[in-house]
Write a protein that holds these residues in place. Structure first.
Motif, PDB file in Angstrom:
ATOM      1  N   ASP A 163       0.834  -1.011  -0.115  1.00 42.80           N
ATOM      2  CA  ASP A 163      -0.081  -0.082   0.233  1.00 42.80           C
ATOM      3  C   ASP A 163       0.670   1.268  -0.064  1.00 42.80           C
ATOM      4  N   GLY A 164       2.177   1.101   0.164  1.00 44.47           N
ATOM      5  CA  GLY A 164       2.830   2.583   0.256  1.00 44.47           C
ATOM      6  C   GLY A 164       3.972   2.167   1.625  1.00 44.47           C
ATOM      7  N   LEU A 165       4.515   3.278   2.307  1.00 45.98           N
ATOM      8  CA  LEU A 165       5.310   3.388   2.950  1.00 45.98           C
ATOM      9  C   LEU A 165       4.675   3.231   4.559  1.00 45.98           C
ATOM     10  N   TYR A 166       5.377   2.342   5.353  1.00 53.69           N
ATOM     11  CA  TYR A 166       4.747   2.193   6.705  1.00 53.69           C
ATOM     12  C   TYR A 166       5.556   2.764   7.813  1.00 53.69           C
ATOM     13  N   THR A 167       5.221   3.198   8.948  1.00 57.09           N
ATOM     14  CA  THR A 167       5.893   3.607  10.021  1.00 57.09           C
ATOM     15  C   THR A 167       7.030   2.687  10.468  1.00 57.09           C
ATOM     16  N   LYS A 168       6.613   1.263  10.589  1.00 58.36           N
ATOM     17  CA  LYS A 168       7.172   0.109  10.892  1.00 58.36           C
ATOM     18  C   LYS A 168       7.044  -1.097   9.774  1.00 58.36           C
ATOM     19  N   ASN A 169       8.008  -2.177  10.000  1.00 57.27           N
ATOM     20  CA  ASN A 169       7.779  -3.083   9.114  1.00 57.27           C
ATOM     21  C   ASN A 169       6.221  -3.743   9.126  1.00 57.27           C
ATOM     22  N   PRO A 170       5.406  -3.739   8.189  1.00 60.19           N
ATOM     23  CA  PRO A 170       4.195  -4.085   8.112  1.00 60.19           C
ATOM     24  C   PRO A 170       3.820  -5.505   8.259  1.00 60.19           C
ATOM     25  N   ASP A 171       5.049  -6.265   7.833  1.00 61.75           N
ATOM     26  CA  ASP A 171       4.923  -7.853   7.561  1.00 61.75           C
ATOM     27  C   ASP A 171       5.243  -8.384   9.221  1.00 61.75           C
ATOM     28  N   ILE A 172       5.790  -7.687   9.937  1.00 56.23           N
ATOM     29  CA  ILE A 172       6.214  -8.391  11.354  1.00 56.23           C
ATOM     30  C   ILE A 172       5.622  -7.396  12.579  1.00 56.23           C
ATOM     31  N   ASP A 173       5.255  -6.161  12.327  1.00 53.48           N
ATOM     32  CA  ASP A 173       4.733  -5.303  13.344  1.00 53.48           C
ATOM     33  C   ASP A 173       3.372  -4.959  13.094  1.00 53.48           C
ATOM     34  N   LYS A 174       2.409  -5.422  14.036  1.00 56.14           N
ATOM     35  CA  LYS A 174       0.991  -4.843  13.737  1.00 56.14           C
ATOM     36  C   LYS A 174       0.826  -3.693  13.835  1.00 56.14           C
ATOM     37  N   ASN A 175       1.416  -2.871  14.807  1.00 54.59           N
ATOM     38  CA  ASN A 175       1.410  -1.398  15.035  1.00 54.59           C
ATOM     39  C   ASN A 175       1.890  -0.433  13.801  1.00 54.59           C
ATOM     40  N   SER A 176       2.160  -1.020  12.723  1.00 52.40           N
ATOM     41  CA  SER A 176       2.445  -0.112  11.671  1.00 52.40           C
ATOM     42  C   SER A 176       1.648   0.559  11.138  1.00 52.40           C
ATOM     43  N   GLU A 177       1.702   1.800  10.640  1.00 53.92           N
ATOM     44  CA  GLU A 177       0.696   2.667  10.064  1.00 53.92           C
ATOM     45  C   GLU A 177       1.012   3.140   8.818  1.00 53.92           C
ATOM     46  N   LEU A 178       0.154   3.251   7.927  1.00 51.53           N
ATOM     47  CA  LEU A 178       0.610   3.778   6.430  1.00 51.53           C
ATOM     48  C   LEU A 178       0.781   5.086   6.754  1.00 51.53           C
ATOM     49  N   TYR A 213      13.544  11.559  -7.030  1.00 51.74           N
ATOM     50  CA  TYR A 213      14.093  12.170  -8.539  1.00 51.74           C
ATOM     51  C   TYR A 213      12.758  12.858  -9.104  1.00 51.74           C
ATOM     52  N   ALA A 214      11.676  12.276  -9.066  1.00 52.90           N
ATOM     53  CA  ALA A 214      10.677  13.052  -9.683  1.00 52.90           C
ATOM     54  C   ALA A 214      10.145  14.393  -8.726  1.00 52.90           C
ATOM     55  N   THR A 215       9.920  14.177  -7.636  1.00 48.85           N
ATOM     56  CA  THR A 215       9.460  15.313  -6.736  1.00 48.85           C
ATOM     57  C   THR A 215      10.418  16.387  -6.684  1.00 48.85           C
ATOM     58  N   GLN A 216      11.662  16.059  -6.873  1.00 46.10           N
ATOM     59  CA  GLN A 216      12.742  17.140  -6.832  1.00 46.10           C
ATOM     60  C   GLN A 216      12.710  17.884  -8.009  1.00 46.10           C
ATOM     61  N   LYS A 217      12.149  17.231  -8.990  1.00 49.08           N
ATOM     62  CA  LYS A 217      11.972  17.953 -10.410  1.00 49.08           C
ATOM     63  C   LYS A 217      10.470  18.300 -10.418  1.00 49.08           C
ATOM     64  N   GLY A 218       9.933  18.386  -9.617  1.00 50.09           N
ATOM     65  CA  GLY A 218       8.384  18.972  -9.496  1.00 50.09           C
ATOM     66  C   GLY A 218       7.127  18.260  -9.849  1.00 50.09           C
ATOM     67  N   VAL A 219       7.396  16.703  -9.604  1.00 48.15           N
ATOM     68  CA  VAL A 219       6.267  15.833 -10.324  1.00 48.15           C
ATOM     69  C   VAL A 219       5.970  15.262  -8.791  1.00 48.15           C
ATOM     70  N   GLU A 220       4.607  15.488  -8.540  1.00 46.16           N
ATOM     71  CA  GLU A 220       4.285  14.757  -7.466  1.00 46.16           C
ATOM     72  C   GLU A 220       4.046  13.167  -7.860  1.00 46.16           C
ATOM     73  N   THR A 221       4.411  12.473  -6.655  1.00 46.34           N
ATOM     74  CA  THR A 221       4.593  11.028  -6.829  1.00 46.34           C
ATOM     75  C   THR A 221       3.679  10.194  -5.959  1.00 46.34           C
ATOM     76  N   LEU A 222       3.172   9.358  -6.123  1.00 44.23           N
ATOM     77  CA  LEU A 222       1.995   8.355  -5.459  1.00 44.23           C
ATOM     78  C   LEU A 222       2.577   6.853  -5.615  1.00 44.23           C
ATOM     79  N   ILE A 223       2.655   6.174  -4.191  1.00 46.28           N
ATOM     80  CA  ILE A 223       2.927   4.967  -4.515  1.00 46.28           C
ATOM     81  C   ILE A 223       1.652   4.329  -3.820  1.00 46.28           C
ATOM     82  N   GLY A 224       1.091   3.242  -4.433  1.00 48.65           N
ATOM     83  CA  GLY A 224      -0.091   2.660  -3.998  1.00 48.65           C
ATOM     84  C   GLY A 224      -0.293   1.206  -4.447  1.00 48.65           C
ATOM     85  N   ASN A 225      -1.240   0.383  -3.939  1.00 46.95           N
ATOM     86  CA  ASN A 225      -1.321  -0.935  -4.254  1.00 46.95           C
ATOM     87  C   ASN A 225      -1.967  -1.189  -5.431  1.00 46.95           C
TER      88      ASN A 225
END
Ligand code: GLU
Length: 250
Positions: A163-178, A213-225
């Motif tokens: 789904d994107g970046l998590y605060t902790k490793n989502p595979d091992i930590d149930k408290n991780s948040e997107l 790279y993209a955001t530095q050059k002005g392109v908003e980037t989204l990572i999703g599932n």
């Protein structure tokens, strides 16, 4: 708006080849963006994944041969789905060198603009056979960022199987948040790239570097599932389900 959408190997292929259902879903979502008047450029991996089941021999060039065999199979699936929605699609195979060679780059932009102005869906992949180096998964992440910057896209959407970046490793930590929003990509953000791809290369890190790279050059980037239905449409709204990397104002 102009979107560059990148779809990864793991999202569209499995051990037995291409996931046709996923390709159908991707094209349906692109068709919805077309209907709203948006421009879309698709950067799709999957050539090697589609070709490997047909290339059952040992060779140091097996992946390149698989890419040569799989690229037309991949395109056939996209064309089949696009045609059902009256979308005309075209194939463009590029190398990262094309962005550093001025003439190649100008030519690329010229042809892409022409396709977009005629409402043709460009489907880009790396020209795997002509690439001098060995092939690695995730190479298309940076390539898609270069495409987005080169074409001055409004958004780059990188679709993967997380789904994107998590605060902790989502595979091992149930408290991780997107993490929904990232304003600055620094070493702390990079340290949150837990997921590895099948081949053990940094899966999420490659995406975050592309976002950098993209955001530095002005392109908003989204990572999703890519497995989440409606993921592309969400990019138009503030409630995108994934991680949004803000673009630097330039
Ligand atoms: N170009 C390769 C393919 O289509 C994959 C590169 C990547 O996964 O980024 O299979």
């Amino acid at each position: 708006m102009r979107f560059v959408i990148k779809i990864g190997t793991q999202s569209i292929s499995g051990k037995s080849g291409l996931n046709k259902g996923r390709i159908r879903q991707i094209v349906a979502e692109i068709a919805a963006l077309f209907k709203l008047g948006h421009e879309v450029v698709l950067v799709s991996s999957g050539a090697i994944g589609a070709g490997l089941p047909l290339v059952q021999f040992k060779s140091p060039l097996r992946k390149k041969i698989a890419a040569a065999v799989g690229q037309p199979i991949l395109m056939q699936s996209y064309i089949h789905e696009a045609r059902k929605r009256r979308i005309v699609a075209g194939q463009i195979l590029i190398l990262s060198d094309d962005f550093t060679n001025r003439k190649h780059f100008k030519n690329f932009v010229l042809n892409m603009e022409a396709m977009l102005s005629h409402k043709i869906l460009p489907i880009i992949n790396e020209n795997d056979v002509m690439k001098r180096e060995d092939l690695r998964v995730n190479d298309n992440d940076m390539l898609s960022a270069m495409v987005a910057v080169g074409l001055r896209a409004d958004k780059l959407i990188i679709l993967t199987n997380q789904d994107g970046l998590y605060t902790k490793n989502p595979d091992i930590d149930k408290n991780s948040e997107l993490i929904k929003n990232v304003t600055k990509i620094d070493s702390k953000i990079k340290s949150l790239c837990f997921s590895k791809s099948d081949l053990g290369v940094g899966g999420m890190l490659a995406k975050v570097k592309a976002a950098e790279y993209a955001t530095q050059k002005g392109v908003e980037t989204l990572i999703g599932n890519g497995e989440r239905r409606g993921i592309m449409g969400g990019a138009l709204r503030r409630n995108f389900y994934g991680t949004r990397f803000m673009a630097k104002k330039i």
